[in-house]
Motif scaffolding. Structure first.
Motif, PDB file in Angstrom:
ATOM      1  N   THR A  30     -23.447  45.082  38.533  1.00  0.00           N
ATOM      2  CA  THR A  30     -23.020  44.686  39.891  1.00  0.00           C
ATOM      3  C   THR A  30     -21.784  43.817  39.752  1.00  0.00           C
ATOM      4  N   VAL A 172     -21.145  49.214  39.210  1.00  0.00           N
ATOM      5  CA  VAL A 172     -21.562  49.351  40.681  1.00  0.00           C
ATOM      6  C   VAL A 172     -20.467  48.186  41.564  1.00  0.00           C
ATOM      7  N   ARG A 193     -26.573  48.383  46.763  1.00  0.00           N
ATOM      8  CA  ARG A 193     -26.602  49.755  46.390  1.00  0.00           C
ATOM      9  C   ARG A 193     -27.920  50.379  46.868  1.00  0.00           C
ATOM     10  N   SER A 195     -30.384  51.068  49.261  1.00  0.00           N
ATOM     11  CA  SER A 195     -30.508  51.314  50.620  1.00  0.00           C
ATOM     12  C   SER A 195     -32.028  51.043  51.124  1.00  0.00           C
ATOM     13  N   LYS A 276     -15.452  57.920  49.227  1.00  0.00           N
ATOM     14  CA  LYS A 276     -16.735  57.993  48.938  1.00  0.00           C
ATOM     15  C   LYS A 276     -17.488  56.452  48.765  1.00  0.00           C
ATOM     16  N   GLU A 278     -19.921  55.213  47.051  1.00  0.00           N
ATOM     17  CA  GLU A 278     -20.109  54.523  45.845  1.00  0.00           C
ATOM     18  C   GLU A 278     -18.897  54.238  44.970  1.00  0.00           C
ATOM     19  N   GLU A 281     -17.078  51.151  46.600  1.00  0.00           N
ATOM     20  CA  GLU A 281     -17.660  49.725  46.088  1.00  0.00           C
ATOM     21  C   GLU A 281     -17.195  49.318  44.956  1.00  0.00           C
ATOM     22  N   GLU A 309     -24.807  54.218  53.981  1.00  0.00           N
ATOM     23  CA  GLU A 309     -24.193  54.337  52.503  1.00  0.00           C
ATOM     24  C   GLU A 309     -23.119  53.314  52.461  1.00  0.00           C
TER      25      GLU A 309
END
Length: 322
Positions: A30, A172, A193, A195, A276, A278, A281, A309
């Motif tokens: 993370t 992440v 991440r 959900s 996107k 992810e 992030e 998302e």
């Protein structure tokens, strides 16, 4: 403090420092965490001092194995084991009733404790060698942008840390999902991440979202994850108008965007992130830090979609912007 390459010697040294009550910055999937021996209240107090963190703000205890939940928590529901089996190691933190032996310094004075097993080989290596829980909030000044590179930690905390293990970029890039399992109604205290729908699929029951929740958890303050530069979250059309207005006033403006229509904006300090969720992030905190380093008058951030998302991104940006 110069980041340290990861090898058997540096892992042993980091574990020894933790046993001595010192602070060690560790990579996770993370963000980088500012770690201390979670069983040592004096060591934990050094985290709060280094970060400038309020003493009633709880920390997450990182574990090497799911079975170690029993060392830290009581009244462990079956849901915790189901989630651990599915998502650990991984970016999910579970809030459970704490054992009496868990220092109140770790829990912010509450009778609950936040636990997770990180999905990062360096963090897991250190946890296994250390053979205990490591309390590790993000390795940055309280309320500021979380670090996703070892150099971010060095730049912000310097010699307040006794060792910085360099595990490369965090994969992440945003903090873990936090779920409260102390009531019959499981509740997400912080999106991440993992959900809501993923949690509900495993638990086979509805999962609530935080409101005025009685349990304090990391990242629940209204302002957090913020650059020093004033930042504004706005739809693309509003962003264009603000950009023209502020540039017309002679201000230095940075832009953080993801849509194709803003990629050609004539802005010297434009950072264009992936569309996107992810990938966005993973790049967000580094991008905010880069824009913050330019000494700008403002940062304009394009509002991401209101879709599940993007929930974690929208949560962080909502707290990082004015």
């Amino acid at each position: 403090m110069t980041p340290t390459a990861v090898n058997p010697q540096s892992i042993e040294q980091a574990a020894a420092l933790l046993r001595q009550g010192k602070l060690v910055a560790i990579p996770t999937e993370t963000v980088y965490g500012l770690g201390a021996d979670a069983a040592n209240p004096e060591a934990v107090a050094k985290i709060f001092a280094a970060k400038g963190r309020p003493a009633d703000h709880p920390l997450i205890v990182h574990l090497a194995y799911a079975l170690q939940i029993k060392d830290w928590a009581i009244d462990i529901p079956e849901a915790a084991w189901r989630l651990a089996s599915e998502f650990w190691p991984g970016p999910l933190t579970m809030v459970l009733r704490k054992k009496a032996s868990v220092p109140l310094a770790v829990t912010g004075g509450q009778d609950t404790v936040a636990l997770r097993v990180p999905n990062n080989p360096v963090a897991l290596w250190l946890l296994r060698v250390f053979d205990g829980g490591i309390a590790a909030p993000s390795a940055n000044r309280f309320g500021r942008i979380s670090p996703t590179l070892a150099q971010h930690v060095a730049d912000e905390l310097g010699d307040a840390v006794d060792c910085i293990l360099d595990g490369g970029p965090c994969s992440v890039g945003l903090e873990s999902t936090i779920i409260d399992l102390t009531d019959s109604q499981s509740t997400i205290l912080r999106p991440g991440r993992i959900s809501r729908s993923q949690l509900e699929e495993v638990l086979q029951r509805p999962v609530g979202l935080k409101s005025q929740h009685k349990i304090r958890a990391p990242g629940m303050l209204a302002a957090h994850y913020a650059p020093a530069t004033p930042a504004y979250l706005c739809e693309s059309g509003t962003l264009l108008n603000l950009f023209d207005e502020q540039c017309g006033q002679g201000k230095q403006v940075g832009v953080l965007a993801f849509s194709p229509e803003l990629s050609a904006l004539p802005c010297e300090h434009l950072l264009h992130l992936p569309a996107k969720a992810e990938a966005y992030e993973a790049a967000l905190y580094s991008a905010l830090r880069k824009l913050d380093s330019f000494g700008l008058d403002s940062i304009l951030v394009e509002q991401p979609p209101a879709m599940e998302e993007w929930a974690a991104v929208n949560d962080r940006l909502g707290k990082a912007t004015l």
